[in-house]
Design a protein around this motif. Sequence first.
Motif, PDB file in Angstrom:
ATOM      1  N   GLN A 145     -45.639 -17.250  30.831  1.00 48.94           N
ATOM      2  CA  GLN A 145     -44.362 -16.634  31.199  1.00 48.94           C
ATOM      3  C   GLN A 145     -43.663 -17.382  32.336  1.00 48.94           C
ATOM      4  O   GLN A 145     -42.453 -17.618  32.279  1.00 48.94           O
ATOM      5  N   SER A 146     -44.405 -17.721  33.366  1.00 50.13           N
ATOM      6  CA  SER A 146     -43.790 -18.310  34.560  1.00 50.13           C
ATOM      7  C   SER A 146     -43.178 -19.675  34.286  1.00 50.13           C
ATOM      8  O   SER A 146     -42.361 -20.161  35.072  1.00 50.13           O
ATOM      9  N   GLU A 147     -43.551 -20.302  33.155  1.00 50.67           N
ATOM     10  CA  GLU A 147     -43.088 -21.653  32.851  1.00 50.67           C
ATOM     11  C   GLU A 147     -41.999 -21.672  31.778  1.00 50.67           C
ATOM     12  O   GLU A 147     -41.480 -22.742  31.440  1.00 50.67           O
ATOM     13  N   ASN A 148     -41.641 -20.521  31.245  1.00 51.71           N
ATOM     14  CA  ASN A 148     -40.642 -20.456  30.178  1.00 51.71           C
ATOM     15  C   ASN A 148     -39.312 -19.993  30.785  1.00 51.71           C
ATOM     16  O   ASN A 148     -39.049 -18.794  30.920  1.00 51.71           O
ATOM     17  N   TYR A 149     -38.460 -20.939  31.144  1.00 52.38           N
ATOM     18  CA  TYR A 149     -37.239 -20.593  31.870  1.00 52.38           C
ATOM     19  C   TYR A 149     -36.163 -20.010  30.970  1.00 52.38           C
ATOM     20  O   TYR A 149     -35.318 -19.238  31.432  1.00 52.38           O
ATOM     21  N   ARG A 150     -36.184 -20.315  29.687  1.00 52.52           N
ATOM     22  CA  ARG A 150     -35.249 -19.656  28.778  1.00 52.52           C
ATOM     23  C   ARG A 150     -35.555 -18.163  28.701  1.00 52.52           C
ATOM     24  O   ARG A 150     -34.655 -17.325  28.703  1.00 52.52           O
ATOM     25  N   MET A 151     -36.840 -17.855  28.630  1.00 55.68           N
ATOM     26  CA  MET A 151     -37.238 -16.447  28.610  1.00 55.68           C
ATOM     27  C   MET A 151     -36.885 -15.770  29.936  1.00 55.68           C
ATOM     28  O   MET A 151     -36.387 -14.642  29.956  1.00 55.68           O
ATOM     29  N   ARG A 152     -37.114 -16.457  31.047  1.00 53.31           N
ATOM     30  CA  ARG A 152     -36.855 -15.856  32.350  1.00 53.31           C
ATOM     31  C   ARG A 152     -35.350 -15.640  32.578  1.00 53.31           C
ATOM     32  O   ARG A 152     -34.948 -14.643  33.188  1.00 53.31           O
ATOM     33  N   ASP A 153     -34.528 -16.548  32.096  1.00 57.07           N
ATOM     34  CA  ASP A 153     -33.080 -16.334  32.178  1.00 57.07           C
ATOM     35  C   ASP A 153     -32.670 -15.103  31.372  1.00 57.07           C
ATOM     36  O   ASP A 153     -31.821 -14.311  31.795  1.00 57.07           O
ATOM     37  N   LEU A 154     -33.289 -14.944  30.197  1.00 56.30           N
ATOM     38  CA  LEU A 154     -32.992 -13.770  29.373  1.00 56.30           C
ATOM     39  C   LEU A 154     -33.462 -12.498  30.072  1.00 56.30           C
ATOM     40  O   LEU A 154     -32.773 -11.465  30.004  1.00 56.30           O
ATOM     41  N   ALA A 155     -34.595 -12.568  30.757  1.00 53.68           N
ATOM     42  CA  ALA A 155     -35.091 -11.401  31.493  1.00 53.68           C
ATOM     43  C   ALA A 155     -34.061 -10.942  32.529  1.00 53.68           C
ATOM     44  O   ALA A 155     -33.863  -9.738  32.738  1.00 53.68           O
ATOM     45  N   PHE A 156     -33.395 -11.891  33.173  1.00 54.22           N
ATOM     46  CA  PHE A 156     -32.355 -11.546  34.146  1.00 54.22           C
ATOM     47  C   PHE A 156     -31.188 -10.849  33.454  1.00 54.22           C
ATOM     48  O   PHE A 156     -30.651  -9.852  33.957  1.00 54.22           O
TER      49      PHE A 156
END
Length: 432
Positions: A145-156
């Motif tokens: 999770q911590s390395e997937n920035y597309r996913m983290r942007d979507l989380a925001f």
Amino acid sequence: MEVKLDPWGTSQIEDYSKLFEEFGISRFEEILPEIDDPHPYMRRRIIFGHRDYDVVLRAMNEHRPFAVMSGFMPSGKAHFGHMMVMNEIIWHQKHGADAFVAIANMEAHAVRGISWQRCRELGINDYILSLIALGFEPTGHIYFQSENYRMRDLAFELAAEANFSEVSAIYGFSGETSIGHMESVMAQSADILHPQLPDYGGPKPVVVPVGSDQDAHMRLTRDLAYRMRKFLVEQREGYISIRGKAAGPDLIKAAANALSEAGYTIKQYSEHIDLFDGVSAERIDELIREVEVNNGEFGFIPPASIYHRFMTGLTGGKMSSSRPESYIALTEDPDEAANKIMKAITGGKQSLAEHRRYGGEPERCAVYEFLLFHLAEDDSELEELYKECRSGRQMCGSCKKIAAARIREFLKEHQSARRDAINRLKEFGLKA
């Protein structure tokens, strides 16, 4: 009695039928006849419920794009309960799904306090190697999770649509709950929805195989997927209503143009469009979703889910990573695993005489469950064992010997495949 489903607790479901009534989960057996090559978990009613799996099944049968997504929190050893999810992911991948697997290190760090380094060690050495050994193909996607920035942007983006009171109501958060814990919830919703991002081909049906204790994540994520849509398409009497629930004038105009260009008869208003042709609302929703995506929106399809029964722990109750005595790890010494089986709680009576007279209860037996879930390929063998146990003719010791021998052999083969998987990590963009 109210059923409580806690994603981070030790939920033990005594009566699965309550889940149909209280949470709106549908019975899987109702769609089982539509599956040409069902997984044994499906045939044996281990997968007991679903949400919208018929949408996924339709895509599968029509050879249209769909995805499977699930994840593992690296908080302890991977065991046979985790292997159920791995097998379900792999089955869907083999049936045409684009497969996604998250190692939920953000959740493990925020909720369990596990260090980032330990999360990586457990994620690679316990979960990923077993996943590959079981047959996961490099066409799929494995990530932390911590390395997937597309996913983290979507989380925001998703967090902007959620609020504290509703998330607290779903998960029982209090004033003592850390913000990091709450953020990990948004990350899980983003995990589930991100296979529908343009990077992976855009909106498509996605199924998430989980235990029923994870249903809170599914309910929240489905709600967030709905909120991210800009239009609501509804079948009305004699026409279809396309309401711009969050669409501005430009998007309304784009939708009207797309419908007109497709040859539909419409009447456009400032905030909605009425369509009068005899066409299904489902088809119009697909077209409107394309309009949303072409105009920079997400157009998510609410994710589907399938739910499997919990495995009974060897000591009774739920099999849990936090209680090593309750499970057999996929990295466990095969002889030690066999010894655990020989000591496990069964559904037999307290004495041989009583067992012969009244029979056993295989549905309450951890040993029979190991055979049912993992160690018996032949359905007829299981049926015979069940009948013999219920009649009192099959003794617990005999079942234990069968299961112990098979689990010893399985672990030897699986651990050999795990060693081979170390050399394949590069195929998945990973390193040991």
